[in-house]
Motif scaffolding. Structure first.
Motif, PDB file in Angstrom:
ATOM      1  N   UNK A  60       0.693  -1.411   0.099  1.00 28.30           N
ATOM      2  CA  UNK A  60      -0.028  -0.119  -0.163  1.00 28.30           C
ATOM      3  C   UNK A  60       0.675   1.322  -0.094  1.00 28.30           C
ATOM      4  N   UNK A  63       3.715   2.921   2.502  1.00 26.18           N
ATOM      5  CA  UNK A  63       5.146   2.249   2.704  1.00 26.18           C
ATOM      6  C   UNK A  63       6.073   2.974   1.893  1.00 26.18           C
ATOM      7  N   UNK A  92       9.081   0.683  10.129  1.00 29.15           N
ATOM      8  CA  UNK A  92       7.721  -0.168   9.813  1.00 29.15           C
ATOM      9  C   UNK A  92       7.623  -0.581   8.436  1.00 29.15           C
ATOM     10  N   UNK A  96       7.097  -4.151   7.133  1.00 29.63           N
ATOM     11  CA  UNK A  96       5.878  -4.558   6.175  1.00 29.63           C
ATOM     12  C   UNK A  96       6.385  -5.181   5.227  1.00 29.63           C
ATOM     13  N   UNK A  99       7.297  -9.012   6.123  1.00 31.18           N
ATOM     14  CA  UNK A  99       6.085  -9.568   6.278  1.00 31.18           C
ATOM     15  C   UNK A  99       5.400 -10.057   5.005  1.00 31.18           C
ATOM     16  N   UNK A 100       5.599  -9.115   4.156  1.00 30.67           N
ATOM     17  CA  UNK A 100       4.993  -9.526   2.887  1.00 30.67           C
ATOM     18  C   UNK A 100       6.056 -10.287   1.896  1.00 30.67           C
TER      19      UNK A 100
ATOM     20  N   UNK C 104       3.796   0.010  17.048  1.00 32.93           N
ATOM     21  CA  UNK C 104       4.611   0.609  15.728  1.00 32.93           C
ATOM     22  C   UNK C 104       5.825   1.385  16.110  1.00 32.93           C
ATOM     23  N   UNK C 105       6.616   1.408  14.946  1.00 36.62           N
ATOM     24  CA  UNK C 105       7.700   2.458  15.125  1.00 36.62           C
ATOM     25  C   UNK C 105       7.527   3.878  15.323  1.00 36.62           C
ATOM     26  N   UNK C 327       1.372   1.910   9.388  1.00 34.14           N
ATOM     27  CA  UNK C 327       2.025   1.027   8.186  1.00 34.14           C
ATOM     28  C   UNK C 327       2.067  -0.458   8.904  1.00 34.14           C
ATOM     29  N   UNK C 328       2.254  -0.613   9.975  1.00 34.65           N
ATOM     30  CA  UNK C 328       2.608  -2.094  10.676  1.00 34.65           C
ATOM     31  C   UNK C 328       1.102  -2.858  10.343  1.00 34.65           C
ATOM     32  N   UNK C 330      -0.769  -2.367   7.928  1.00 35.37           N
ATOM     33  CA  UNK C 330      -1.077  -2.493   6.259  1.00 35.37           C
ATOM     34  C   UNK C 330      -0.386  -3.967   6.026  1.00 35.37           C
ATOM     35  N   UNK C 331       0.616  -4.565   6.577  1.00 30.04           N
ATOM     36  CA  UNK C 331       1.249  -5.827   6.268  1.00 30.04           C
ATOM     37  C   UNK C 331       0.265  -6.633   6.207  1.00 30.04           C
TER      38      UNK C 331
END
Lengths: 368, 269, 379
Positions: A60, A63, A92, A96, A99-100, C104-105, C327-328, C330-331
Motif C-alpha cells: 500500500x 509504505x 515499519x 511490512x 512480512x509481505x 509501531x515504530x 504502516x504496521x 498494512x502488512x
C-alpha cells in the motif's frame, strides 16, 4: 563502476560463481563480518532493478518507496540470485516488506536480526546474543562454519575498509577532501556491493592517487551537507554539484553512516560487534538520547559551517521525515538554511520540481 | 529606449514581459503553452515586437524563467521563478516581505528581506492539492468557467467544509455536495479555502517571516474570491499587484537588466 | 468514567502529581505502582477526531504538509498545542514521556520529536517484534523495566510499590479476560450487540485496565449485554471489521451498513485483551504480555487469529480497513485476504485513515460497500 545499477548484475554474477553464494541484507545494523565469515558474499540490497509496473502493487501507498521498489524486484525474480536475505529490526516500512516477503514469496529464505533500538549495556548484551544466533542459523543452514580467528580475520578486513573510508572523508591538514561529495557516496555504495579484498585495494589506490590531487571543493561553490537515508540516485547528487554546490559532508546511510567506528578485536567478538554497530552514531531508527543527538548535530553543523543543508528523503519514509522535522527546528535556531527533497527510490532522473528547488536553494544561498 | 524581455514559461501558460530602463513593465503578452515551448516563445516574441513597434535591436537582453526555461533557446540567461518572483514583487512594492504564487502545478511561498533578497522558500510536496490544477479540475465538475469562480464565490454566505484535500476525492465530495443541494458559490468558496489551507501549511514551515506585506501573484491572484479566502486564512490582507500573472516574467527581466549592468560596471563601461 | 478520567487528570496537575504521557501498550501497571498519573495522547486524539476537530487541529499543528507521512494521532497531538477549543480542555502538560515500539515504530518517532520540541524527559521500551527466543527476549525487556523504574524514580523520587504492582497486574488480567467475554456475547446467533457499541465501551480497557473501576464497568456491561435482546435475525449477514475504526464517523464505520448487514465484531478492540502468563514473576508477566501485542506478532499468527475469530463468531464477510496512518497494520491486509479467499469468505478493503477525514471519500467507500453487499447477497 559498481555504483551504477547497470553494472551491478554482471559483477554479482561473477561474485556468485566465486563464493558460497550471495547473502542480501538491509540496514547498517547487520554485521557484514558474520555473513562473510560463513563464506557468503554480503550484498546490501539497494534496489533500482528493472521490473514491470505491475509488480509491487500489493504494497500500500504509505509504505516507503524503497520498500516498494525492493518488493517489486523480489516479486519479479530480480533477486532470485541471492541465497538468503537478512532483515533488520528497524522501521515499519521494512517490517511490512519483511512480512509481505514471508507471506508471498518462497525464495530466497529470510532471516530477521532483532537488533535493539536502544544504545546501552543491556542492549549490547542482547544484540550480541542475537548476532550469535544469526551466526548459528547461517552456519546450520549453509552447512558452513567458521572459527573465532576466521571471524577476527574478516572483522579486520572490514575495519580496514572503515579506516580507509574515514581517511577519504577526512580533511587531512585541514584541506578539503580530494573527492567530490557525490563520488564519495558512490564509492561507499560500491563498497556495499563489492568483494571486500578487492574493494580495500581500490580504496588504497584511490587514497594514494588522491593525496597528490587538489581539493575537489570549488571556491565559488556553496558548501552543502546532505542528510538522508540510502541515496542511490547519483544523478541527483551530481545535479546538486552542477548547480553550484560542493557536497562537503553527508549524513546518509550509504555515506558517512556506513563506516562509523571499528570493531574491537580484543575480547568477545560478538559483544564487540554489538557495541560497534549500536554505537556508531545517531540514526533516525535508533533511540539515543534526544539531547545528546541534538548536541552532536549542533556541534557537527558548527564545525562544518555549511552554507546550507539538503535533506533527501524517500517518499513516505517515516524515520527521516521525523528526523527532518527535528533537525529543522535546530537549524532554524542556528540560522542555517535547509531544503527538503522528496524522492522516489526507483526514479533515476531528477524531476523538474526537484531541479527547481535545488537551483532556487543554491541561488538563494549564493546571494549571501 | 531599450527593453529587457522576461519569459515565464509556466506549466500552463507562457507570459512575456518587456521591462524598460525604469524597470517598469511596458508591454506584455500571454499564450497557452504549446508542445514546442521554444517555437511558441519565439512566435509570441515576434508578435509582441511587431504589435508594440519595437525593433529587435532595442532588446538589451532576454531571460527565461519557469519550468520550461531551459527549453527557450534564444535567451541570454535563465533564472528560477523563486528569484524572479522575489525581484518582481519587491520592485513593485518594497514593503513586500513574502510572496505567494499559486501556479498550475505547484504553490510557492517565498520570504524576502528588506533588500529583496530571498531568505527562504517553500513549495508544495507530493500532489496537486493547493494548486491551480485543484481548482481547474474541481470547477470543471461544477460546470463553472474559471473566470467566474471569483465573483461567484463572493456571493457565498455559508461556510461549507470540505474534508478532502486530494483533487480526486474532492471531485467526489463536490458531487455529494451538489446532490445535497449545496449552492455552487458555497462550494467554490470552500474550494478556495482548501487551497488557502494548503498555502497556510507551507507558511507554517517558514519562520523567517514575521511581518510585512504579503504579495499574492500569479494567475490565481486574479480570482477575487481566492484573494479574500487567502487573506482570511492568513489573517492579513494580501496585496495583489497590478498584472499579477506577469510578476515572474517582469522580475526575471529586471534581474537580467541589473545583472548586465553590474557586468558593465565591473568592466568599467 | 470518561469525563471523570480527564477531570482527575486536570486535578492531578493542580495537586502537583507527576504526569506521564504514555503510548497505548506501555506497562502502565509499573507506572501506577510508582504513583504516576498516566495519560494517553493517542486516546485523546481519538476524542478529538470523534469531536470532529481533526481537520482544524491538523491544520493548527503546522505539519499539515506532512499529513500523508505522519500518523494522524501524532498530528492531532501536535495540533493540540496550538488549538484553542480543545475537547475537555485538553491534556495537562506531562513531566515525562514513556513510549514503546510494540504497536509501531511511529510512536517512538513521535515521542522523540515531542521530547525534543518540549524538552521533556523521554524513556523508550524496546519490544523486538515477532521474537522467537522467548527467554532472552523476556530477560532483555525485564532489564529495561528495571532501568525504567530508575528513570521514574530519578524524576519523581517515588519507589516502586511491589504490592500495588501485583494487584494492578492481577486486576489487568481479570479485566482483559472480562473484556474478551463482553465480545463473546456475539458468538451466539443472532448477535446481541453492534460492534460500534462495543467500541464505545473501549475507553476503560485502554486507560484504566489495572483498576477495579474498569473491571466493575465491564462486569456490569457483560450483564447488560447478556440480557439484551437479539439485534438481528438468524439470517442477518455477520461482518467482521478488521483494523482500526474511523473515529470521525458517528458509528465508527461507514454508515452504509444496516438491517441486513451487521458488523458484529471489530478485532481492533480485542487488541487490548493482553495475555498475561500465569506462573511468572510480575516483571516477566509484563514483559511477556506487552511484547505479545497484536501488532508485534508475526504475520502468520495474526492471520491465524483472525481466521479463528471468523470461525468462532460465524463471520460471513470481512471489511479490511486500510488505515494509512498505521504502516504496521498494512502488512496484514493482503495475507489476510489470501487466507479469506481460501476460506471462501468474501472481503473488501476500504482505504482511509483512522482519524483524518481528508483521506476518506464517502463516494468511493459507498461504491465498494455496495459491490461487497452484492457479493454477500449472492451467498
Amino acid at each position: 563502476m559498481v555504483s551504477q545499477p547497470d553494472c551491478r548484475a554482471a559483477y554479482l554474477r561473477d561474485i556468485q560463481s566465486k563464493t558460497r553464494g550471495v547473502s542480501g541484507y538491509f540496514s547498517n545494523y547487520i554485521p557484514e563480518e558474520i555473513i562473510a565469515a560463513v563464506g557468503f558474499h554480503p550484498l546490501r540490497i539497494i534496489g533500482r532493478y528493472e521490473t514491470s509496473s505491475h509488480h509491487g502493487q500489493s504494497l500500500y501507498t504509505p509504505v516507503c518507496s524503497f520498500a516498494r521498489d525492493i518488493f517489486a524486484a523480489a516479486e519479479s525474480g530480480a533477486l532470485s540470485f541471492v541465497s538468503n536475505v537478512i532483515f533488520p529490526n528497524s522501521c515499519d516500512s521494512l517490517k511490512v516488506l519483511q512480512q509481505m516477503w514471508e507471506s508471498n514469496l518462497t525464495l530466497p529464505p529470510i532471516y530477521v536480526l532483532l537488533h535493539p533500538i536502544q544504545v546501552d549495556d543491556h542492549s549490547v548484551r542482547y544484540f550480541a546474543q542475537q548476532i550469535k544466533k544469526l551466526a548459528d542459523i547461517l552456519r546450520n543452514d549453509s552447512g558452513l562454519s567458521f572459527t573465532d580467528s576466521q571471524l577476527a580475520d574478516r572483522i579486520q578486513h572490514y575495519n580496514q575498509t572503515r579506516q580507509l573510508l574515514r581517511k577519504l572523508y577526512a580533511s587531512p591538514d585541514g584541506k578539503p577532501p580530494f573527492l567530490k561529495g557525490s563520488d564519495r557516496i558512490a564509492l561507499v555504495t560500491a563498497g556495499m556491493i563489492m568483494d571486500r579484498d578487492e574493494y580495500n585495494q581500490i580504496l588504497q589506490q584511490i587514497m594514494t592517487e588522491g593525496l597528490s590531487a587538489g581539493s575537489a571543493e570549488r571556491q565559488a561553490h556553496r558548501r552543502i551537507m546532505v542528510i538522508g537515508p540510502l541515496v542511490d540516485n547519483l544523478e541527483l547528487l551530481e545535479t546538486i554539484e552542477q548547480c553550484g554546490a560542493s557536497i562537503v559532508a553527508d549524513d546518509v546511510t550509504n555515506g558517512s553512516r556506513y563506516f562509523g567506528l571499528d570493531v574491537d578485536l580484543e575480547g568477545n567478538l560478538y559483544e564487540n560487534m554489538a557495541k560497534r554497530y549500536l554505537r556508531s552514531g545517531p540514526s533516525p531508527t535508533i533511540n539515543s538520547d534526544v539531547h545528546d543527538d541534538e548536541r552532536f548535530f549542533r556541534r557537527r553543523v558548527t564545525d562544518l559551517n555549511p552554507d546550507g543543508i539538503i535533506f533527501i528523503n524517500q517518499k513516505f519514509c517515516e524515520p527521516h521525515v521525523h528526523n527532518y522535522l527535528a533537525k529543522l527546528e535546530i537549524l532554524k535556531q542556528m540560522k542555517v538554511n535547509a531544503l527538503m527533497l522528496e524522492v522516489e527510490h526507483d526514479r533515476a532522473a531528477v524531476s523538474e520540481r526537484d531541479l527547481l528547488r535545488i537551483e532556487s536553494f543554491i541561488e538563494m544561498l549564493g546571494e549571501g | 529606449m531599450s527593453y529587457y524581455l522576461g519569459i515565464d514559461a509556466g506549466s500552463s501558460y507562457i507570459k512575456l514581459a518587456l521591462v524598460n530602463d525604469a524597470e517598469t513593465m511596458a508591454f506584455q503578452d500571454v499564450i497557452q503553452r504549446g508542445a514546442d515551448i521554444d517555437a511558441s516563445c519565439r512566435a509570441c516574441f515576434d508578435e509582441l515586437l511587431n504589435r508594440c513597434q519595437i525593433d529587435r535591436n532595442q532588446i538589451g537582453g532576454i531571460i527565461a524563467t519557469g519550468y520550461g526555461r531551459k527549453q527557450v533557446t534564444f535567451c541570454d540567461d535563465v533564472t528560477t521563478e523563486i528569484t524572479a518572483l522575489a525581484v518582481g514583487s519587491y520592485a513593485i512594492d518594497r514593503t513586500v516581505r513574502c510572496v505567494i504564487d499559486i501556479g498550475g502545478q505547484d504553490s510557492k511561498v517565498i520570504v524576502i528581506d528588506q533588500s529583496g533578497k530571498v531568505l527562504d522558500f517553500m513549495m508544495n510536496h507530493k500532489c496537486s492539492a493547493g494548486t491551480g490544477k485543484f481548482l481547474e479540475v474541481t470547477s470543471a465538475s461544477l460546470g463553472v468557467p474559471i473566470e467566474q469562480l471569483g465573483p461567484l464565490s463572493q456571493k457565498s454566505d455559508k461556510v461549507l467544509k470540505l474534508s478532502s484535500t486530494c483533487t480526486v476525492f474532492a471531485e467526489s465530495e463536490i458531487i455529494s455536495c451538489i446532490a445535497r443541494g449545496e449552492k455552487k458559490e458555497d462550494i467554490i468558496r470552500a474550494l478556495h479555502r482548501t487551497i488557502s489551507g494548503q498555502v497556510r501549511g507551507l507558511f507554517s514551515q517558514l519562520n523567517s517571516f514575521s511581518d510585512g506585506t504579503i504579495a499574492f501573484v500569479g494567475g490565481l491572484a486574479l480570482n477575487a474570491g481566492m484573494v479574500d479566502e487567502l487573506s482570511e486564512t492568513l489573517k492579513q490582507k494580501v496585496f495583489v499587484p497590478p498584472h499579477p500573472q506577469f510578476v515572474g516574467a517582469c522580475g526575471a527581466a529586471i534581474f537580467l537588466k541589473r545583472r548586465m549592468e553590474t557586468v558593465l560596471t565591473l568592466q568599467g563601461i | 468514567m470518561f469525563t471523570e478520567y480527564y477531570h482527575s487528570a486536570a486535578q492531578a496537575q493542580k495537586e502537583g502529581k507527576p504526569i506521564a504521557y504514555i503510548t497505548a501498550f506501555t506497562p502502565v501497571e509499573i507506572l501506577r505502582a510508582m504513583g504516576l498519573v498516566c495519560l494517553y495522547p493517542e486516546s485523546y486524539a481519538v476524542v478529538c477526531a470523534a469531536s470532529n476537530k481533526s481537520t482544524d487541529m491538523i491544520q493548527a499543528s503546522g505539519m499539515e504538509a506532512f499529513s500523508q507521512d505522519l500518523c494522524s494521532y501524532s498530528l492531532l497531538s501536535f495540533g493540540a498545542e496550538h488549538y484553542e477549543k480543545l475537547p475537555l480542555q485538553g491534556l495537562p502538560q506531562p513531566d515525562m514521556l514513556i513510549a514503546t515500539n510494540n504497536q509501531c515504530g511511529t510512536t517512538m518517532l513521535w515521542f522523540k520529536l515531542l521530547a525534543q520540541k518540549r524538552n521533556i524527559p523521554l524513556f523508550i521500551i524496546d519490544y523486538p517484534a515477532a521474537a522467537n527466543d522467548q527467554p532472552s527476549l523476556v530477560n532483555y525487556i525485564t532489564l529495561q523495566y528495571k532501568v525504567l523504574v530508575d528513570f521514574v524514580k530519578g524524576h519523581t523520587g517515588n519507589d516502586l510499590n511491589t504490592s500495588v504492582l501485583s494487584e494492578q497486574i492481577e486486576q489487568s488480567k481479570k479485566t482483559c479476560h472480562l473484556w474478551k467475554s463482553v465480545h463473546e456475547v456475539n458468538k451466539a446467533r443472532p448477535a446481541r450487540i453492534e460492534a460500534h457499541k462495543i467500541i464505545d465501551a473501549l475507553f476503560p480497557i485502554v486507560v484504566a485496565k489495572g483498576t477495579q473501576q474498569a473491571y466493575d464497568y465491564y462486569d456490569a456491561l457483560l450483564s447488560e449485554y447478556s440480557q439484551t435482546a437479539e439485534q438481528d435475525t438468524a439470517d442477518a449477514v455477520r461482518l467482521l471489521w478488521h483494523g482500526y475504526p474511523m473515529w470521525f464517523l458517528p458509528k465508527k464505520f461507514p454508515h452504509s451498513f444496516d438491517d441486513e448487514f451487521h458488523i458484529i465484531l471489530n478485532d481492533y478492540t480485542l487488541w487490548w485483551s493482553l495475555n498475561y502468563p500465569e506462573d511468572s514473576s510480575d516483571m516477566e508477566a509484563l514483559a511477556a504480555a506487552y511484547s505479545d501485542t497484536y501488532l508485534n506478532r508475526s504475520i502468520q499468527r495474526k492471520v491465524e487469529e483472525v481466521a479463528d475469530l471468523i470461525a468462532d463468531y460465524s463471520i460471513d464477510g470481512v471489511i479490511c480497513h486500510v488505515n494509512r496512518s498505521c504502516r504496521r497494520a498494512l502488512a496484514d491486509i493482503n495475507p489476510l485476504r489470501k487466507k479469506l479467499h481460501q476460506l471462501s469468505i468474501p472481503s473488501v478493503t476500504i482505504e482511509s485513515d483512522m482519524a483524518n477525514p481528508s483521506f476518506y471519500s464517502d463516494e468511493q467507500v459507498k461504491l465498494r460497500i455496495e459491490s461487497f453487499r452484492d457479493a454477500l447477497r449472492v451467498l
